[in-house]
Design an enzyme around this catalytic site. Structure first.
Site, mmCIF file in Angstrom:
data_model
loop_
_atom_site.group_PDB
_atom_site.id
_atom_site.type_symbol
_atom_site.label_atom_id
_atom_site.label_comp_id
_atom_site.label_asym_id
_atom_site.label_seq_id
_atom_site.Cartn_x
_atom_site.Cartn_y
_atom_site.Cartn_z
ATOM 1 N N SER A 132 -7.652 -3.001 5.923
ATOM 2 C CA SER A 132 -6.497 -3.101 6.817
ATOM 3 C C SER A 132 -6.922 -2.754 8.245
ATOM 4 O O SER A 132 -7.801 -3.432 8.788
ATOM 5 C CB SER A 132 -5.375 -2.209 6.295
ATOM 6 O OG SER A 132 -4.154 -2.532 6.901
ATOM 7 N N ASP A 156 0.366 -9.208 -0.805
ATOM 8 C CA ASP A 156 0.299 -8.141 0.199
ATOM 9 C C ASP A 156 1.537 -8.215 1.086
ATOM 10 O O ASP A 156 1.831 -9.272 1.660
ATOM 11 C CB ASP A 156 -0.989 -8.342 1.019
ATOM 12 C CG ASP A 156 -1.294 -7.180 1.949
ATOM 13 O OD1 ASP A 156 -0.357 -6.660 2.583
ATOM 14 O OD2 ASP A 156 -2.477 -6.814 2.043
ATOM 15 N N HIS A 209 -1.251 -4.470 -1.181
ATOM 16 C CA HIS A 209 -2.066 -3.866 -0.110
ATOM 17 C C HIS A 209 -2.629 -2.500 -0.522
ATOM 18 O O HIS A 209 -3.272 -1.831 0.284
ATOM 19 C CB HIS A 209 -1.167 -3.700 1.126
ATOM 20 C CG HIS A 209 -1.902 -3.528 2.420
ATOM 21 N ND1 HIS A 209 -2.733 -4.489 2.944
ATOM 22 C CD2 HIS A 209 -1.958 -2.484 3.316
ATOM 23 C CE1 HIS A 209 -3.241 -4.071 4.099
ATOM 24 N NE2 HIS A 209 -2.792 -2.849 4.336
#
Lengths: 279, 279
Positions: free
Chosen positions: A149, A225, A257
């Site tokens: 991320s 996600d 995620h």
């Protein structure tokens, strides 16, 4: 520099340690974790850096990443820094996406952030020097980098800016273009002001457009996600295609995620990096 | 019974879920986790129960246990209950070793604990019935059980009391004899009073001395475990030797009491149970 050992535990035949030191880059104590697999006396092992995402410390991947079995098998050292300076004297902001826990791997130029939020210098320079000095089994001529991320953004941008340092670069659900998502726009504006030229070295797609290259790139992205509108893997696909960078972008069906996603595929990435880190 | 899904995430090809329900045994909401590997339509998979130690909820092993890859490989369902009832209306005590987080897998008979602290009934009866009703892919004719520390005590005592239910029993750093360590003495006195006969069915070594048998037993114990004075693996070794129970007690050099120890060897235990859980 003095290094304080917070804890060590034997794990998968090696040692999972957590360490703290006074950082000159951030002006704060900084904590990180290092997993060192079992190795022969005098043996030097390659290093995989893992940069974490928004809100995380070293602890999230250390506890939930499920990387130790693969690192032990492939004899790779695994290093997990924090994502920002922290503490009562460090500026912070409302929201999880700016301030403490959200350093974005850049050196802030705007007050009040510029005094402490210097994660680019910390991760690119200070911590590697500390590792080289304090972990003699770490072969700093063999380094690779990955992240998740915001940390995927960090891995990509640091990898693109330092092509001679890293044998390989991969990412999990990275922020593909910090300039073109609300998380990144907020962070770049807040830390760097509105000078767009300063932004481009902190945007993976802009770095590629401006000429930075990788010999290959591995990215896993869950198609369930909840942050796809921030991550925008299609922008990375377009940038790599235009630049001729061989990108393996695996859209993983049903994955979200979380660390359940990361821990499923992190052993794959470790094996992939290990091949490229062979002496 | 209604089952509330707290969360599900895809992991290692299967589904890691967290669930909550109103327990009739404890009179409280209870939370547990279930990992269901990928499987064919109509396929039924064996079940491994994992009982956690002092202070833990379902979350510790779910986040730190590193069991999903092995469960996916061997197609074993993994169930992790909480260690006690919890909540504002539930009695509690100072200290980590009694009250909430320290249910010791027994049904309390002493006030004020007896109203809620009924973890024997919960883990032996209520939760298995709920799993059978709500998880049609769980083959309840093929169950095994393991656990850590207080949960190792739970796995051993529940396994010894229910030899026909579990194909195999293992433990990580179990409390070998609850009657002969300060954790156990405090818990047994507080929950059950001073009737020593009631204690013996909650002491693995006493159950064995009183005639309970297992066909074999696998135990891992770190030799750097800071709680060896509570766990006393030597008592289990003596009890099994005297009863002719084949015990594989692996004293793991350098390992402590943490999830770094558990996660190193839990995949081994899953493979060991899976062999014994074959259809």
């Amino acid at each position: 520099m003095t290094l304080e050992t917070v804890s060590t535990s034997k794990a998968h035949g090696g040692t999972q340690g957590v360490y703290r030191h006074a950082s000159s880059a951030t002006g704060t104590p900084m904590t990180f974790s290092v997993y060192v697999p079992a190795h022969d006396p005098g043996e030097r092992l390659p290093v995989l850096w893992y940069l974490s995402g928004l809100t995380c410390t070293h602890a999230n991947v250390t506890e939930k990443g499920e990387y130790r079995a693969a690192c032990a098998e492939h004899r790779v050292i695994f290093i997990a820094p924090d994502t920002s300076p922290r503490g009562d004297g460090v500026p912070d902001a409302e929201g999880y996406d700016f301030g403490q826990g959200a350093g974005f791997y850049l050196d802030a130029t705007q007050a009040p952030w510029s005094a402490n939020f210097r994660m680019r210098t910390y991760v690119e320079d200070e911590l590697p020097a500390l590792i080289a000095a304090e972990f003699p089994m770490a072969d700093m001529t063999r380094q690779s980098i990955t992240g998740h991320s915001m940390g995927g953004h960090g891995a990509l941008t640091i990898g693109l800016r330092n092509p001679d340092r890293f044998r390989s670069v991969s990412a999990f659900a990275p922020i593909a273009s910090a300039m073109r998502c609300s998380w990144g726009e907020k962070a770049l504006t807040g830390y760097l002001g509105t000078n767009l030229a300063a932004w481009r070295v902190h945007d993976a797609c802009a770095l590629i457009a401006d000429g930075a290259r990788l010999s290959e790139l591995l990215v896993d992205q869950g198609d369930a996600d909840g942050f796809l509108d921030q991550l925008k893997p299609e922008l990375l696909r377009e940038a790599c295609a235009a630049a001729g960078i061989p990108l393996t972008l695996r859209m993983q069906p049903g994955y979200d995620h979380s660390y359940y996603f990361i821990s499923t595929f992190l052993p794959d990435h470790i094996a992939w990096h290990a091949e490229r880190l062979q002496a």
